[in-house]
Design a protein around this motif. Structure first.
Motif, PDB file in Angstrom:
ATOM      1  N   PHE A  49      -1.405   9.280  -7.414  1.00  0.00           N
ATOM      2  CA  PHE A  49      -2.231  10.322  -6.803  1.00  0.00           C
ATOM      3  C   PHE A  49      -3.712   9.965  -6.829  1.00  0.00           C
ATOM      4  CE2 PHE A  49       1.565  12.585  -8.283  1.00  0.00           C
ATOM      5  CZ  PHE A  49       1.985  13.103  -7.074  1.00  0.00           C
ATOM      6  N   ASN A  50      -3.987   8.727  -7.229  1.00  0.00           N
ATOM      7  CA  ASN A  50      -5.373   8.320  -7.378  1.00  0.00           C
ATOM      8  C   ASN A  50      -5.654   7.034  -6.621  1.00  0.00           C
ATOM      9  OD1 ASN A  50      -6.616  10.175  -9.460  1.00  0.00           O
ATOM     10  ND2 ASN A  50      -4.712   9.577 -10.445  1.00  0.00           N
ATOM     11  N   VAL A  65      -7.098  11.245  -5.011  1.00  0.00           N
ATOM     12  CA  VAL A  65      -7.058  11.321  -3.553  1.00  0.00           C
ATOM     13  C   VAL A  65      -5.914  12.212  -3.074  1.00  0.00           C
ATOM     14  CG1 VAL A  65      -8.199   9.146  -3.033  1.00  0.00           C
ATOM     15  CG2 VAL A  65      -5.745   9.172  -3.505  1.00  0.00           C
ATOM     16  N   GLY A  66      -5.256  12.907  -4.009  1.00  0.00           N
ATOM     17  CA  GLY A  66      -4.168  13.784  -3.598  1.00  0.00           C
ATOM     18  C   GLY A  66      -2.991  12.992  -3.067  1.00  0.00           C
ATOM     19  N   LEU A  67      -2.471  13.440  -1.924  1.00  0.00           N
ATOM     20  CA  LEU A  67      -1.248  12.826  -1.406  1.00  0.00           C
ATOM     21  C   LEU A  67      -1.523  11.694  -0.426  1.00  0.00           C
ATOM     22  CD1 LEU A  67       0.969  16.002  -0.885  1.00  0.00           C
ATOM     23  CD2 LEU A  67       1.335  14.162  -2.521  1.00  0.00           C
ATOM     24  N   GLU A  68      -2.782  11.274  -0.334  1.00  0.00           N
ATOM     25  CA  GLU A  68      -3.170  10.266   0.654  1.00  0.00           C
ATOM     26  C   GLU A  68      -2.312   8.996   0.568  1.00  0.00           C
ATOM     27  OE1 GLU A  68      -4.934  10.060   3.259  1.00  0.00           O
ATOM     28  OE2 GLU A  68      -4.821   7.878   3.461  1.00  0.00           O
ATOM     29  N   ASN A  69      -2.085   8.518  -0.671  1.00  0.00           N
ATOM     30  CA  ASN A  69      -1.290   7.303  -0.860  1.00  0.00           C
ATOM     31  C   ASN A  69       0.123   7.467  -0.316  1.00  0.00           C
ATOM     32  OD1 ASN A  69      -3.199   5.654  -2.072  1.00  0.00           O
ATOM     33  ND2 ASN A  69      -2.886   6.663  -4.057  1.00  0.00           N
ATOM     34  N   ALA A  73       1.943   5.458   2.708  1.00  0.00           N
ATOM     35  CA  ALA A  73       3.173   4.709   2.476  1.00  0.00           C
ATOM     36  C   ALA A  73       4.248   5.089   3.480  1.00  0.00           C
ATOM     37  CB  ALA A  73       3.671   4.959   1.057  1.00  0.00           C
ATOM     38  N   LEU A  74       4.389   6.403   3.717  1.00  0.00           N
ATOM     39  CA  LEU A  74       5.505   6.852   4.541  1.00  0.00           C
ATOM     40  C   LEU A  74       5.186   6.829   6.030  1.00  0.00           C
ATOM     41  CD1 LEU A  74       6.858   9.797   2.391  1.00  0.00           C
ATOM     42  CD2 LEU A  74       8.000   7.639   2.869  1.00  0.00           C
ATOM     43  N   LEU A  75       3.928   7.089   6.398  1.00  0.00           N
ATOM     44  CA  LEU A  75       3.617   7.252   7.822  1.00  0.00           C
ATOM     45  C   LEU A  75       2.852   6.080   8.420  1.00  0.00           C
ATOM     46  CD1 LEU A  75       2.653  11.024   7.770  1.00  0.00           C
ATOM     47  CD2 LEU A  75       4.838  10.005   8.395  1.00  0.00           C
ATOM     48  N   VAL A  76       2.061   5.378   7.646  1.00  0.00           N
ATOM     49  CA  VAL A  76       1.221   4.324   8.217  1.00  0.00           C
ATOM     50  C   VAL A  76       1.814   2.930   8.025  1.00  0.00           C
ATOM     51  CG1 VAL A  76      -1.080   3.312   8.260  1.00  0.00           C
ATOM     52  CG2 VAL A  76      -0.803   5.760   7.808  1.00  0.00           C
ATOM     53  N   ASP A  77       2.235   2.636   6.791  1.00  0.00           N
ATOM     54  CA  ASP A  77       2.683   1.276   6.501  1.00  0.00           C
ATOM     55  C   ASP A  77       3.924   0.919   7.326  1.00  0.00           C
ATOM     56  OD1 ASP A  77       2.100  -0.793   4.029  1.00  0.00           O
ATOM     57  OD2 ASP A  77       4.119  -0.933   4.855  1.00  0.00           O
ATOM     58  N   PHE A 267      -3.834  -0.846  -5.523  1.00  0.00           N
ATOM     59  CA  PHE A 267      -2.984  -0.358  -6.610  1.00  0.00           C
ATOM     60  C   PHE A 267      -2.440   1.032  -6.335  1.00  0.00           C
ATOM     61  CE2 PHE A 267      -5.877  -3.410  -8.605  1.00  0.00           C
ATOM     62  CZ  PHE A 267      -4.946  -4.292  -9.106  1.00  0.00           C
ATOM     63  N   GLY A 268      -3.287   1.897  -5.782  1.00  0.00           N
ATOM     64  CA  GLY A 268      -2.861   3.271  -5.534  1.00  0.00           C
ATOM     65  C   GLY A 268      -1.666   3.326  -4.601  1.00  0.00           C
ATOM     66  N   LEU A 269      -1.787   2.629  -3.470  1.00  0.00           N
ATOM     67  CA  LEU A 269      -0.697   2.612  -2.494  1.00  0.00           C
ATOM     68  C   LEU A 269       0.560   2.014  -3.112  1.00  0.00           C
ATOM     69  CD1 LEU A 269       0.220   3.065   0.388  1.00  0.00           C
ATOM     70  CD2 LEU A 269      -0.664   0.816   0.968  1.00  0.00           C
ATOM     71  N   SER A 270       0.374   0.940  -3.865  1.00  0.00           N
ATOM     72  CA  SER A 270       1.504   0.267  -4.496  1.00  0.00           C
ATOM     73  C   SER A 270       2.239   1.198  -5.450  1.00  0.00           C
ATOM     74  CB  SER A 270       0.999  -0.975  -5.227  1.00  0.00           C
ATOM     75  OG  SER A 270       1.939  -1.410  -6.149  1.00  0.00           O
ATOM     76  N   THR A 271       1.478   1.931  -6.275  1.00  0.00           N
ATOM     77  CA  THR A 271       2.153   2.828  -7.211  1.00  0.00           C
ATOM     78  C   THR A 271       2.802   4.004  -6.491  1.00  0.00           C
ATOM     79  OG1 THR A 271       0.018   3.856  -7.656  1.00  0.00           O
ATOM     80  CG2 THR A 271       0.845   2.302  -9.303  1.00  0.00           C
ATOM     81  N   ALA A 272       2.193   4.437  -5.383  1.00  0.00           N
ATOM     82  CA  ALA A 272       2.818   5.526  -4.618  1.00  0.00           C
ATOM     83  C   ALA A 272       4.166   5.069  -4.086  1.00  0.00           C
ATOM     84  CB  ALA A 272       1.920   5.958  -3.467  1.00  0.00           C
ATOM     85  N   MET A 273       4.200   3.852  -3.537  1.00  0.00           N
ATOM     86  CA  MET A 273       5.474   3.310  -3.060  1.00  0.00           C
ATOM     87  C   MET A 273       6.469   3.197  -4.202  1.00  0.00           C
ATOM     88  SD  MET A 273       4.478   0.329  -0.441  1.00  0.00           S
ATOM     89  CE  MET A 273       3.783   0.657   1.161  1.00  0.00           C
TER      90      MET A 273
END
Lengths: 300, 318
Positions: A49-50, A65-69, A73-77, A267-273
């Motif tokens: 979340f960061n 950053v809330g749910l941005e990551n 992950a789900l919509l952009v990547d 790192f943020g995106l990676s941990t969200a995934m």
């Protein structure tokens, strides 16, 4: 008088002593488990979340950053969703095959026959081979060869493939068969530990149960289904859980997550995934476990 | 007597009676080959044993294929490596690949022995520590009841469900906080606390008869003695198997993002570097693959007789 002088340890009751030593024995593992398993798990969720930055002087900086990551992950990547679906399909396809194959192998290897030692040695080779680099080499090789669709010589089965092809069986079917042969090796290479677990379970079955079955006149088939399978059913549950988590750990998602974190420093995106992936894997494993639990028999 | 008029059950009884009366005769009928096949047991059929062997043979072929391929690849000259479609067996075996590999190694800044030492240290420390810690933890969970033991057993099983590999980022941060990044410990410590070892050891230790432990307790042994002198020898096959499993896991570890200093890196890291240098080094790569493969195989062969062996848990009748 005497007991009082000998200190508190000697005044403990037997169950309390057992508990004390139990925890002393468990302590090193528990420490490692908390520090290297539980804390990272919780932190993975926290980081997701960061926005995480590593400060060159040491330490980390977190900006919420809330749910941005997750959104990213789900919509952009572009790679994440297809990889996720592929992994799920693979896991649910492979797990039953691996379980059945390893149970079969364990039963074969549990029998008494000449050359059992050699057979066991051969069956253990995949475990040795299934290490990262080795596995890469082998899959690369079979991948290369498979690329050569029509005459490929994978597993020396080329001539069979050619024969089938000449008999007028469609190219796609031949390709599918070759695919299956390729998968057999993958399945075999993933079922080493499962064979081990099943073997230990088979050896734990009391011989008196088989004796009773024999005296009652059960056929080998009946004995297998009514004694062997029932007695190893708790291990089927365990093996399923282990197999699925192993398959999840080996998927392409892991490389994706790893590269994002350590090559691109996102790192943020990676941990969200990782969190999405972890939740999904635990959910599917839990679902499978609940289903199997209904037919498991516990013998006490 | 005409046996076609009998029901199946009667037939079976008749057969049994016949076999009983002709026991001595029947064994004589078995050929030397059949005897060897069934280990001289009269209740094992030759046909059954043959089917078993046939099944095992087919599976073994599948398992052996990549091994054969790897070995023959290592001895192929460069022109044979690129034959399309690839051949399973080498036509003109050569040792050039190994010679090239050693040329390459003697040119590098850090000697080969350093990489080897790094890997061996990581592998041995990691495996031994893993076995010690997991068997210590498994012993009370398997053999004693105390408040919290049930809960902890459940946690162990549950933690098998979680893929620990997804925690790469926090793991790295924890390691760096502990000051372990760029040391061997960053690889060794996570190996210590894998729950698979604990789970396997617990399963095996549950098979050790309680009577053995009770006897030791009555004779006044400490808990450590119980573990070391009684339980560990009894589950020897288990921990040797565990050793092989963790040996191969750590042997293949390239220590990618935990170790930066070149002379701390393990062997696989160097071999991966060689392997990534492309087509020109294809021969060297296949030679290195063979070397990487040989070591675990040797370890396995040495400890082979103990792996997957039937647990012999003393002659106690329960």
């Amino acid at each position: 008088m005497k007991t009082a002088r000998r200190g508190w340890y000697y005044r403990l009751s037997f169950p309390k002593k057992t508990a004390l030593w139990g925890f002393i024995f468990l302590l090193p593992w528990l420490l490692g488990f908390l520090l290297l398993f539980l804390v990272p798990m919780v932190q993975t969720f926290q980081f997701s979340f960061n926005n995480l930055e590593i400060i060159p002087t040491g330490g980390i900086k977190l900006t919420p950053v809330g749910l941005e990551n997750y959104r990213h992950a789900l919509l952009v990547d572009p790679n994440f969703n297809p990889a996720l679906v592929n992994t799920l399909i693979e896991v649910f396809l492979y797990t039953p095959l691996i379980i059945i194959f390893s149970l079969l192998c364990a039963i074969l290897l549990n029998g008494k026959f000449r050359g059992r030692a050699v057979a066991r040695a051969i069956f253990f080779i995949p475990i040795i081979m299934a290490t990262g680099l080795m596995m890469q080499r082998v899959t690369n090789l079979s991948g290369q060869m498979q690329g050569a669709a029509e005459s490929s010589n994978v597993y020396g089965a080329g001539f069979i493939a050619e024969l089938l092809f000449n008999l007028g069986i469609g190219k796609q079917l031949v390709q599918y068969l070759l695919d299956m042969v390729n998968r057999i090796f993958e399945i075999v290479s993933l079922s080493g530990i499962q064979i081990l677990i099943f073997l230990s379970a088979l050896q734990a079955i009391s011989p008196s149960l088989y004796e009773v079955a024999k005296i009652e006149g059960a056929t080998a088939y009946e004995t297998f289904w009514k004694v062997t399978v029932v007695m190893v059913s708790p291990m089927i549950l365990t093996c399923t859980i282990y197999t699925m988590s192993d398959l999840f750990a080996r998927s392409d998602i892991m490389t994706l997550v790893y590269n994002l974190a350590f090559r691109q420093s996102r790192f943020g995106l990676s941990t969200a995934m990782s969190s999405i992936y972890l939740l999904l894997s635990v959910l599917s494993i839990g679902l499978m476990a609940l289903l199997i639990r209904k037919v498991v028999f516990y013998y006490d | 007597m005409n046996s076609t008029h009998l029901t199946k059950k009667q037939q079976k009884q008749l057969d049994k009676a016949r076999r009983k009366s002709m026991k001595g005769v029947k064994i004589k009928h078995k050929s030397k080959f059949a005897k060897a096949l069934t280990k001289g047991r009269s209740n094992r059929s030759v046909k059954g044993s043959l089917t078993l062997l046939a099944c095992l043979f087919v599976f073994s072929l599948i398992m052996l294929f990549p091994v054969v391929f790897l070995v023959s690849n290592a001895f192929k000259p460069i022109n044979e490596l690129f034959i399309f479609p690839p051949k399973l067996f080498v036509i003109q075996p050569t040792l050039d690949n190994f010679a090239d590999l050693f040329d390459l190694l003697s040119d590098s800044l850090i000697p080969f022995s350093r990489y080897l030492f790094n890997t061996l240290f990581i592998v041995l420390a990691g495996s031994v520590g893993h076995i010690l810690i997991s068997s210590m933890a498994a012993f009370p969970l398997a053999k004693f009841r105390f408040p919290g033991s049930k809960l902890l057993s459940n946690i162990v099983t549950l933690s098998l469900m979680f893929t620990a590999a997804v925690t790469a980022v926090p793991n790295y941060i924890i390691m760096s906080k502990l000051g372990f990044v760029d040391t061997y410990w960053s690889i060794i410590l996570p190996a210590f606390s894998m729950s698979l070892g604990l789970f396997l050891m617990k399963n095996f230790m549950e098979q050790v008869p309680d009577a053995l432990i009770d006897a030791a307790q009555i004779d006044g042994s400490t808990y450590f003695t119980m573990l070391w002198r009684i339980v560990m020898p009894a589950v020897k096959p288990a921990w040797i198997t565990l050793f092989i499993v963790s040996f191969q896991t750590l042997w293949g570890n390239t220590a990618g993002n935990f170790i930066y200093t070149e002379n701390m890196k393990p062997l696989p890291a160097m071999l991966t570097q060689i392997a990534s240098s492309g087509v020109a080094r294809a021969g060297v790569v296949s030679a290195t693959s063979l070397i990487m493969f040989i070591v675990p195989v040797v370890v396995f062969i040495i400890s082979q007789s103990n792996v997957l062996e039937t647990m012999s848990t003393s002659g106690i009748k329960e």
